[in-house]
Design an enzyme around this catalytic site. Sequence first.
Site, short mmCIF file in Angstrom:
data_model
loop_
_atom_site.label_atom_id
_atom_site.label_comp_id
_atom_site.label_asym_id
_atom_site.label_seq_id
_atom_site.Cartn_x
_atom_site.Cartn_y
_atom_site.Cartn_z
CG HIS A 114 13.60 -17.42 -13.69
ND1 HIS A 114 14.12 -18.18 -12.68
CD2 HIS A 114 14.45 -17.59 -14.73
CE1 HIS A 114 15.23 -18.78 -13.08
NE2 HIS A 114 15.45 -18.43 -14.33
CE LYS B 206 8.70 -12.54 0.21
NZ LYS B 206 8.55 -13.83 -0.47
NE ARG B 207 14.11 -5.30 -6.00
CZ ARG B 207 14.76 -4.84 -7.09
NH1 ARG B 207 15.85 -5.47 -7.50
NH2 ARG B 207 14.36 -3.79 -7.74
CE LYS C 210 9.01 -10.41 -5.43
NZ LYS C 210 9.43 -11.83 -5.34
CB THR D 182 14.85 -19.01 -3.62
OG1 THR D 182 15.00 -17.63 -3.90
CG2 THR D 182 14.77 -19.81 -4.89
CE LYS E 46 18.05 -18.21 -0.68
NZ LYS E 46 18.06 -16.92 -1.43
C1 26W Z 1 13.16 -7.43 -17.80
C2 26W Z 1 13.33 -7.14 -16.37
C3 26W Z 1 13.32 -8.39 -15.54
C4 26W Z 1 14.39 -8.63 -14.67
C5 26W Z 1 14.38 -9.79 -13.88
C6 26W Z 1 12.28 -9.27 -15.64
C7 26W Z 1 12.27 -10.45 -14.84
C8 26W Z 1 13.32 -10.66 -14.00
C9 26W Z 1 13.37 -11.91 -13.17
C10 26W Z 1 12.85 -13.09 -13.90
C11 26W Z 1 12.59 -11.72 -11.94
C12 26W Z 1 12.92 -12.77 -10.93
O1 26W Z 1 13.89 -12.68 -10.24
N1 26W Z 1 12.03 -13.78 -10.83
C13 26W Z 1 12.12 -14.65 -9.69
O2 26W Z 1 12.92 -15.78 -10.02
C14 26W Z 1 13.10 -16.63 -8.90
C15 26W Z 1 14.08 -17.74 -9.30
O3 26W Z 1 13.47 -18.64 -10.14
C16 26W Z 1 11.77 -17.20 -8.41
O4 26W Z 1 11.98 -17.96 -7.26
C17 26W Z 1 10.80 -16.06 -8.10
O5 26W Z 1 9.53 -16.58 -7.79
C18 26W Z 1 10.71 -15.12 -9.30
O6 26W Z 1 9.92 -13.96 -9.00
#
Ligand code: 26W
Length: 828
Positions: A368, A560-561, A566, A668, A672
Amino acid sequence: MATNNKSNFPLTASITAQTFKESIIKHLNATHGTDINKATNRSWWDAVTSALNEHVHSSLSQTQRTYFENDTRAVHYFSLEFLMGRLTGNNLHNLGLYDVAKQALNELNVDITELVDEEEDMALGNGGLGRLAACFIDSLATMHLPAVGYGIHYEHGLFRQEFQDGHQIERPDSWREYGNPFEICRPESIQEVPVYGYVETKFDDNGGISKVWHPGRVIKGVPWDVPIVGYKGTNVNILRLWESRASDFFNWDVFNAGGYHDAHKENVEAETVSKVLYPNDDTDAGKELRLMQQYFFSACSLKDIIKRYQRVHNDDWSHFSTQVAVQLNDTHPAIAIPELLRILVDEYGQDWDYAWTICRETFSYTNHTLLPEALEKWSVRLFEKLLPRHLEIIYEINQRFLATEVEAKWPGNDLVKSKLSIIEEGNERMVRMGNLSVIGSNKVNGVAEVHSALVKTDLFPEFDALWPEKLTNVTNGVTPRRWLKACNPSLSDLIDRTVGDQWPTNLELLRELDKSADDLAFQKEFMAIKHDNKVELAKVIKELTNVEVDPSAIFDIQIKRLHEYKRQHLNLLHIMALYRRLLQNPDYDMHPRVFIFGAKAAPGYALAKDIIYAINKVADKVNNDPRINNKLKVVFLPNYRVSLAEKMIPAADVSEQISTAGKEASGTGNMKLALNGAITIGTLDGANIEIAEEVGIDNVVIFGLTVDEVKAVNKAGYSPWDYYYGNPEIKAVLDWFETDYFTPGKPGELASIKHSLLEGGDPYLCLADFDGYSKAHQQINTKYTDKRGWAKSAILNTAYMGKFNSDRSIQDYVDRIWKLKPYPVKNA
Ligand code: 26W
């Protein structure tokens, strides 16, 4: 208000407002011991959820029986995060009971919209990854696919955000303080998970070697099942979340060695494992407790799957990978790969190669993010301490992989081997969870076409060369049940009246709306619904921030975060430029605009918190500056979460998707917002590219450097100073951060943002894209003044969002990775 056409919901067709009202009152009394005239909204909510759960729980058991009787192949979605939001409205809608409940409550003088606000969000996730998991399990149940979501039953979900003088303050999220009606405890399926300790190597008399792990501690896993109601309620799947408890295992060896306290305390206390969600999004904290969380739920889940499998197949493992598919939601559950190998080899004495084949056929992995800081690596030292046997197994996997498949393709090539190795050498040796996930999976996918291409070319090029068939793409999607049917009922009714009411399970039917895109009456109705949603959001904005906004202004939303890639700070730079233009010329031609933000920053991410503070400070100044006569408003809604998104998205005119190209894997929120008729202003990044392809280039506003141009600029060497000295507006706005204009008496309080963009090198190319972004906003302004043109584009965005249905994503996973068959439950 059109009521649900009953034929759509055979299960609840016989339920009327009267019978449902009786059921509510019965539960108010009998289940919750409350009398009508003493009932609060909270107790009415309790009663409604009990009345609702009668239907949910009966379908749940029928579904599980159907899967068991057919010994179905099932997919198990392993995710450290499930960002579920609220379930009352969703489950009522999915059972076709929403209108019935609304009427029943009306007759009891209870407003259903107030009642659903009683429910705390189930915020067991950070952002995109967690919400995607929630949309996916909704689609799996709706598509009658045998599936189980596996995760952690965090006592505290994502922190609640408050603003104190514009600063983000984190407060604990005690979502189930007063209980949660949508979970069932399953003590009969408790599991025990060993951790710490040491490994003994045993030699049997025919020279065979076996490994015995002597754990230092055992953690008990108590499962909580959350029913996942498919649309129309035919199938109700399970989301099984593990809570950690101390087991009555006691380490007598340590105790006998006189270490009572150590025997008891030893490192991470069992209960703390499922205590709280790590609030980091895209940045690896690398903490021991986090690895413990990953192992705890992966191990509990695998034991649970094996227990279910052995009910039919006992110790015959030959059917395991044909019965069981496990999807790894990023690398966070990657430890499940060596765990399954350990169980098959150490506990069931299976041959290594045989067991390894089963593992590879069982697991598949979704990536992701490409951000280096988000790619998980654990120190060998920590592994040695927490999971000594798994470290041995990882060494073995790695050694065999490099010595066979890699040596075969790149004989003697140590450079390639060092890249493909699961172990990263160096003074602190690390375990690369990404490499382990690719090596241990049969399929690896990215989450949007451009992202999956970059996974092949930039993240795992050697793996792609080694296994060209393994790396694929499945573009993300969102569930139209929550993100249109439930959150935008008036638009849903208009769509029902225009294309029929089958679109919630066949979103391609929305395409028919394009026939009405030019129709004045339809345009009027469509935009009137948008306006009404904006009026509702304006009330929420007033309530939460005390800022008055004009619903006839353009509602421009970025939710978004908070993360530099971003580029919420690029949005802020442009807002400050607009403000400056208005101060210089109050008659500056722009349609009144409200810039609305929603975003949480990881507590340890200082610059992200500075950006939140800056947006709030600029908002205070702009919103109270009479000189610009309300042409510009800035609003930052606190505690952005799923239930707030459901109120904001239907009211959006403009969707801000402005990440640096190549950084947002998919997004995503973009889907929406477009689904609810917002026009996207965005870069050619992630799924924005596919959205532009689907809706047509005239119905989006694209700007900025492309992925390849970003690479070229970085390769050539990027100097933000060129833009600082080359564009007076940029210079003026950046210099503004150094003053106390927005922070009276505290000059330079916002300087960190300027410094990150100049001395800090502007790593996400905000200044390089500023001019393109500013021009794109002028395009938006021009476009909005053409009311019919805007209405047409808004309608076409909704019409052409069919592809971004999470049902389509799941069908891609089914066709390309999971090879599952649906089992619609024949409800008695
Ligand atoms: C290790 C800490 C950590 C925690 C969460 C690293 C990475 C994450 C996630 C992968 C971050 C995340 O939410 N990524 C998002 O995933 C969405 C679903 O696929 C995508 O639509 C977003 O572009 C992506 O930033």
